[in-house]
Design a protein around this motif. Structure first.
Motif, short mmCIF file in Angstrom:
data_model
loop_
_atom_site.label_atom_id
_atom_site.label_comp_id
_atom_site.label_asym_id
_atom_site.label_seq_id
_atom_site.Cartn_x
_atom_site.Cartn_y
_atom_site.Cartn_z
N TYR A 74 29.71 -56.25 3.97
CA TYR A 74 30.63 -57.32 4.65
C TYR A 74 31.79 -56.78 4.99
O TYR A 74 32.43 -56.85 5.98
CB TYR A 74 30.76 -58.38 3.47
CG TYR A 74 31.87 -59.30 4.22
CD1 TYR A 74 31.34 -60.40 4.93
CD2 TYR A 74 32.99 -59.32 3.92
CE1 TYR A 74 31.98 -61.35 5.31
CE2 TYR A 74 34.05 -60.43 4.44
CZ TYR A 74 33.63 -61.35 5.20
OH TYR A 74 34.36 -62.29 5.88
N VAL A 75 32.45 -55.65 4.20
CA VAL A 75 33.69 -55.01 4.43
C VAL A 75 33.46 -54.19 5.87
O VAL A 75 34.38 -54.30 6.49
CB VAL A 75 34.07 -54.34 3.18
CG1 VAL A 75 35.21 -53.24 3.69
CG2 VAL A 75 34.34 -54.78 2.03
N ASP A 76 32.48 -53.62 5.78
CA ASP A 76 32.09 -53.01 7.27
C ASP A 76 32.27 -53.95 8.23
O ASP A 76 32.92 -53.56 9.17
CB ASP A 76 30.54 -52.22 7.18
CG ASP A 76 30.57 -51.15 7.93
OD1 ASP A 76 31.46 -50.25 8.03
OD2 ASP A 76 29.44 -50.93 8.52
N LYS A 77 31.59 -55.03 8.28
CA LYS A 77 31.91 -55.82 9.42
C LYS A 77 33.28 -56.46 9.52
O LYS A 77 33.60 -56.53 10.77
CB LYS A 77 30.77 -57.20 9.08
CG LYS A 77 29.26 -56.76 9.17
CD LYS A 77 28.96 -56.12 10.59
CE LYS A 77 27.37 -55.78 10.54
NZ LYS A 77 27.18 -55.04 11.78
N PHE A 78 33.70 -56.56 8.21
CA PHE A 78 35.07 -57.10 8.65
C PHE A 78 36.17 -56.02 9.34
O PHE A 78 36.80 -56.52 10.27
CB PHE A 78 35.79 -57.35 7.18
CG PHE A 78 37.21 -57.90 7.17
CD1 PHE A 78 37.32 -59.47 7.15
CD2 PHE A 78 38.29 -56.97 7.04
CE1 PHE A 78 38.79 -59.79 7.41
CE2 PHE A 78 39.49 -57.58 7.29
CZ PHE A 78 39.73 -59.04 7.22
N ILE A 79 35.71 -54.72 9.06
CA ILE A 79 36.72 -53.71 9.64
C ILE A 79 36.40 -53.75 11.32
O ILE A 79 37.17 -53.49 11.95
CB ILE A 79 36.71 -52.40 8.68
CG1 ILE A 79 37.28 -52.51 7.62
CG2 ILE A 79 37.38 -51.40 9.74
CD1 ILE A 79 37.09 -51.50 6.60
N GLU A 80 35.16 -54.03 11.57
CA GLU A 80 34.49 -53.98 12.93
C GLU A 80 35.44 -54.96 13.53
O GLU A 80 35.80 -54.83 14.89
CB GLU A 80 33.12 -54.00 13.00
CG GLU A 80 32.44 -52.72 12.77
CD GLU A 80 30.83 -53.04 12.97
OE1 GLU A 80 30.52 -53.99 13.59
OE2 GLU A 80 29.94 -52.22 12.23
N ARG A 81 35.46 -56.16 13.15
CA ARG A 81 36.12 -57.47 13.78
C ARG A 81 37.69 -57.27 13.66
O ARG A 81 38.57 -58.07 14.17
CB ARG A 81 35.51 -58.63 13.06
CG ARG A 81 34.40 -58.75 13.36
CD ARG A 81 34.02 -60.40 12.79
NE ARG A 81 34.44 -60.54 11.42
CZ ARG A 81 33.43 -60.65 10.38
NH1 ARG A 81 32.31 -60.00 10.62
NH2 ARG A 81 33.71 -60.53 9.11
N ASN A 82 38.14 -56.46 12.64
CA ASN A 82 39.43 -56.01 12.56
C ASN A 82 40.13 -54.83 12.64
O ASN A 82 40.39 -54.19 11.39
CB ASN A 82 40.01 -56.72 11.13
CG ASN A 82 39.99 -58.39 11.03
OD1 ASN A 82 40.44 -59.02 11.63
ND2 ASN A 82 38.46 -58.58 10.43
N PRO A 83 39.96 -54.43 13.78
CA PRO A 83 39.98 -52.59 13.80
C PRO A 83 41.47 -52.04 13.42
O PRO A 83 41.50 -50.95 13.14
CB PRO A 83 39.79 -52.26 15.20
CG PRO A 83 40.02 -53.68 16.05
CD PRO A 83 39.69 -54.74 14.91
#
Length: 94
Positions: A74-83
């Protein structure tokens, strides 16, 4: 919704309501924090609580000048969406 660092438990916490708690578990080793698991009570899934929790945690991590290793999808995906948080990474999950 305020995110707090419960260092004794090794997790960030977000009080939701009626005692419900969202958590982001971590391990701290020097100046590197490994983020291992995000958990939200099932009745609050899909309501943005995990995003609030992760954003608040990353903001606190950034303010402390730490780097992160991501072991939570989830954190990985969050950072992808919030670079804007990508600069916090010390390494990639794999």
């Amino acid at each position: 919704y305020e995110v707090r660092d419960n260092a004794d438990a090794g997790r960030f916490e977000l009080d939701i309501e009626n005692g419900a708690l969202a958590v982001l578990d971590y391990r701290l080793n020097g100046a590197v924090m490994t983020l291992t698991h995000t958990g939200v009570p099932p009745e609050f899934e899909g309501k943005g609580m995990a995003a609030r929790l992760v954003k608040g945690a990353l903001d606190r991590i950034q303010a402390r000048g730490l780097k992160i290793v991501v072991r939570c999808w989830y954190v990985d995906k969050f950072i992808e969406r919030n670079p804007e948080y990508a600069t916090l990474r010390a390494g990639r999950s794999g």
